[in-house]
Scaffold this motif. Structure first.
Motif, PDB file in Angstrom:
ATOM      1  N   THR A   8       0.829  -1.208   0.000  1.00 14.11           N
ATOM      2  CA  THR A   8       0.000   0.000   0.000  1.00 14.11           C
ATOM      3  C   THR A   8       0.864   1.258   0.000  1.00 14.11           C
ATOM      4  O   THR A   8       0.407   2.326  -0.397  1.00 14.11           O
ATOM      5  CB  THR A   8      -0.914   0.019   1.244  1.00 14.11           C
ATOM      6  N   THR A   9       2.083   1.121   0.482  1.00 18.36           N
ATOM      7  CA  THR A   9       2.953   2.297   0.531  1.00 18.36           C
ATOM      8  C   THR A   9       3.837   2.436  -0.705  1.00 18.36           C
ATOM      9  O   THR A   9       4.581   3.402  -0.819  1.00 18.36           O
ATOM     10  CB  THR A   9       3.858   2.236   1.789  1.00 18.36           C
ATOM     11  N   THR A  10       3.797   1.460  -1.609  1.00 19.19           N
ATOM     12  CA  THR A  10       4.554   1.615  -2.863  1.00 19.19           C
ATOM     13  C   THR A  10       3.623   1.769  -4.068  1.00 19.19           C
ATOM     14  O   THR A  10       4.052   2.242  -5.112  1.00 19.19           O
ATOM     15  CB  THR A  10       5.509   0.426  -3.116  1.00 19.19           C
ATOM     16  N   MET A  11       2.360   1.377  -3.915  1.00 24.47           N
ATOM     17  CA  MET A  11       1.422   1.548  -5.042  1.00 24.47           C
ATOM     18  C   MET A  11       1.331   3.023  -5.435  1.00 24.47           C
ATOM     19  O   MET A  11       1.152   3.343  -6.606  1.00 24.47           O
ATOM     20  CB  MET A  11       0.037   0.979  -4.701  1.00 24.47           C
ATOM     21  N   VAL A  12       1.500   3.902  -4.446  1.00 30.55           N
ATOM     22  CA  VAL A  12       1.410   5.346  -4.736  1.00 30.55           C
ATOM     23  C   VAL A  12       2.600   5.843  -5.570  1.00 30.55           C
ATOM     24  O   VAL A  12       2.568   6.953  -6.094  1.00 30.55           O
ATOM     25  CB  VAL A  12       1.302   6.176  -3.431  1.00 30.55           C
ATOM     26  N   ASN A  13       3.625   5.015  -5.672  1.00 31.18           N
ATOM     27  CA  ASN A  13       4.790   5.416  -6.484  1.00 31.18           C
ATOM     28  C   ASN A  13       4.554   5.218  -7.984  1.00 31.18           C
ATOM     29  O   ASN A  13       5.359   5.668  -8.798  1.00 31.18           O
ATOM     30  CB  ASN A  13       6.026   4.603  -6.070  1.00 31.18           C
TER      31      ASN A  13
END
Lengths: 223, 457
Positions: free
Chosen positions: A165-170
């Motif tokens: 969930t914290t890398t999908m925003v990349n």
């Protein structure tokens, strides 16, 4: 005559018979594999385009269908892909001189900050089996690397994966950077936390729920 | 291998809430000492981790622990473990992870002082070595950050130390996709074992220095990846079941090096560790559906000492924030198990059997995790003259159990799975027991895929 070669080659790819020495599948033990049959076919005058379209891609389509129907597992599909690769080695000179063309180029990578790549690797192997050239950039791929490759292959399709969930925003800044240099680039994203809605919201062209969906979408834009 | 016989040798003795060697935390939670305790696992919602979001991230973690403890007290839960499984950035920059441990520990401490409520933090740094491909297991620049977080994070309040270590994974992923049990065993029982010895001797030393608990590992990146691939019908369930048995041999090394349990919650190899060593274990079952599906929802509870979920995003549900919702579900499960224990052995064993029976006929991965089969398989593992032998013995016995259950109509298997029993048995038949010989045989096909010297080879 040609039909006989194409049928034999198609069978080798469908059942994953790579070469004479390969023990799999048991029922084809001791028989020539995709490697030898392709060589013989070319020597007999079968055209590289016939080999690619009528034997290799045709066989891989059957394999994809069997996998979708849960009749085989990934290892069997990968053996088919390996058999196809063994055949493709003989077609390399014809790709180089333009006699035959691949279905397209697919650049893929796991977004920066993320190390998860088993799904991405699976997709890469399946896409290659579907007749595409795959350029796998690996894991933790920075924006600049995606952009650099898109500049090098402006007609390529891009695949980006993320598992957290914290890398999908990349993914969004990667898409924005690619669009700046090549606005027409088609982009597909995939990974556990993603969805079709999310893909649309960040400007991706498609979302692949699983590798099969990814291959189907690529096929749809290639035809 | 250190263990030559089982610490718990009967299925009835391999029961939830009771370990041979319970572990007591600094606030007095006794794990495996007669009751099951919830262990809550959580993660952030979709957001970036950078300088500008650190305050918000701190708020998320504080909120998760505060709400969960408040609700746990409301439910009269005896206590709770919070698993802080860091996100990559929190180990890469250890100060982020350390600060978050402090934030959560303050809430735990406040509730302990005010209400006597017992809670602890399990600190699980990431195995960052995977950033390099192939990884530099022993000389990685990332090891410093990992050690720093273990050390300072434990001093900041991380009472239980764990890791999801990945030594050998660089060759195991492909082995999974090719259903290559030979390479899988090489990855787990040669590379994995060697890496575990290095990692856990260090983690145990840090725990001793700081008076903390070296809890345990999980072969999540191996066994659970197999399980998820099988769940998506990419690989046979039989193969995933056999890989699971082999992971037990690898994860056992943490305990041989001095870890005392409870192992990490996503290690479904835990029941084997409990049978062999008597240490308490954490298990996740039906509550892991928030992150991935599994065929092990009930059977996982048979011998759990901590009962856990999987990483649930901190998002709002109708009842409240998702981690608090999951805490309630875990507590109700734990309450039922504890009530069964209070009634006495016959009732507890009846519940244990129901957990097993409700899953075992539907998937070989569930079948091999029933207490009866865990004991049978563990007995085979400890007969091994070394880790490779133990793995091969366990794998062969696993195939026998699966085949027998299928032939007697006690296990449902799709037609497409059946041929894999013989294929795997054949592949297991010529694995050499001698490590040097195995290495010599495997090296040519694995050239460039891993760095032997990083495993002391």
């Amino acid at each position: 005559m040609n039909q006989n070669f194409l049928e034999r080659l198609s069978e080798c790819v469908e059942f994953g018979k790579i070469n004479l020495a390969s023990p799999y599948p048991p029922q084809m033990k001791g028989l020539p594999g995709a490697d030898e049959v392709t060589k013989e076919a070319l020597e007999a005058g079968v055209t590289p385009t016939e080999i690619l379209n009528d034997a290799l891609i045709n066989a891989m389509n059957k394999v994809g269908q069997k996998f979708s129907e849960n009749k085989i597992f990934v290892p069997q599909m990968l053996l088919s892909a390996k058999a196809m690769s063994a055949s493709m080695i003989h077609l390399k000179p014809f790709f180089a001189n333009g006699t035959v063309k691949r279905r397209g180029i697919f650049i893929l990578g796991t977004v920066f900050g993320d190390l998860h790549d088993i799904g991405k690797n699976l997709l890469g192997m399946m896409v290659e089996g579907a007749g595409w050239e795959v350029i796998d950039l690996g894991i933790d791929v920075k924006i600049e690397k995606f952009v650099e490759k898109v500049k090098e292959y402006p007609d390529a399709v891009v695949g980006i994966s993320a598992l957290l969930t914290t890398t999908m925003v990349n993914i969004q800044p990667v898409i924005e950077a690619i669009r700046k240099v090549a606005p027409q680039t088609k982009i597909i994203i995939g990974g556990a936390p993603l969805s079709a809605e999310y893909a649309a919201s960040i400007g991706a062209d498609a979302y692949g729920k699983n590798p099969q969906e990814g291959v189907s979408w690529l096929d749809s834009i290639a035809s | 291998m250190k263990y030559k016989k089982l610490a718990i040798s009967t299925p009835e003795g391999l029961i939830f809430g009771n370990a041979l060697y319970p572990v007591t935390t600094r606030r007095g939670l006794v794990i495996g000492g007669g009751s099951v305790i919830p262990e809550l696992n959580f993660t952030l919602p979709p957001m970036s981790i950078n300088e500008s979001t650190l305050k918000a991230i701190g708020g998320h973690y504080k909120g998760i622990v505060t709400d969960a403890i408040e609700h746990a007290r409301h439910l009269h839960a005896p206590g709770v473990i919070f698993e802080f499984e860091t996100l990559l950035e929190m180990t890469q920059t250890p100060s982020i992870g350390i600060d978050l441990v402090k934030i959560m520990n303050e809430v735990c401490e406040e509730n302990y002082i005010k209400y006597g409520f017992k809670s602890e933090i399990r600190l699980t740094p990431n195995d960052l070595r995977e950033f390099d491909r192939p990884p530099l297991c022993r000389t990685s620049k990332y090891l410093d950050a990992m050690w720093e977080l273990f050390d300072k994070g434990s001093l900041a309040g991380g009472d239980l130390l764990s890791i999801e270590s990945t030594g050998g994974k660089e060759i195991h992923d492909e082995a999974l996709m090719m259903c290559d049990i030979r390479t899988s065993i090489f990855a787990l029982s040669v590379l994995g074992v060697r890496d575990m010895k290095m990692l856990w001797s260090n983690i145990v030393a840090i725990a001793k220095k700081n008076n903390k608990i070296a809890a345990g590992d999980t072969a999540c990146g191996f066994g659970n990846t197999a399980m998820v691939l099988a769940e998506k019908q990419c690989i046979p369930k039989i193969f995933a079941a056999i890989v699971r048995i082999v992971t037990a041999v690898r994860t056992l090394v943490a305990i041989e090096e001095g870890a005392v349990g409870p192992d990490k919650d996503c290690g479904y190899e835990g029941p084997f560790l409990k049978a062999i060593t008597g240490t308490p274990i954490s298990m996740e079952g039906k509550g892991s559906a928030c992150a991935h599906f599994s065929p092990l929802g009930n059977v996982a509870a048979c011998c759990a000492d901590l009962w856990s979920n999987e990483s649930v995003q901190n998002i709002k549900l109708l009842a409240g924030m998702a981690p608090t919702v999951y805490l309630e579900q875990l507590e109700y499960d734990a309450r039922l198990m504890n009530q069964a224990l209070k009634r006495g052995k016959p009732t507890a064993n009846m519940l244990q059997q129901l957990f097993a029976e409700s899953d075992q006929a539907l998937d070989p991965q569930a079948l091999i995790l029933t207490p009866k089969n865990v004991i049978t398989l563990s007995e085979e593992i400890v007969k091994g003259e070394n880790y490779i032998d133990a793995s091969v013995r366990g794998a062969k016995k696993g195939l026998d159990i699966i085949e027998e259950a299928f032939k007697s109509g006690q296990l449902l298997l799709p037609e497409v799975e059946i041929e894999w029993i013989d294929l795997l048995r054949e592949a297991l038949s010529d694995i050499p027991t001698d490590e040097s010989k195995f290495v010599e045989e495997m090296l040519p096909s694995l050239e460039g895929k891993f760095i032997p010297s990083e495993y002391g080879l």
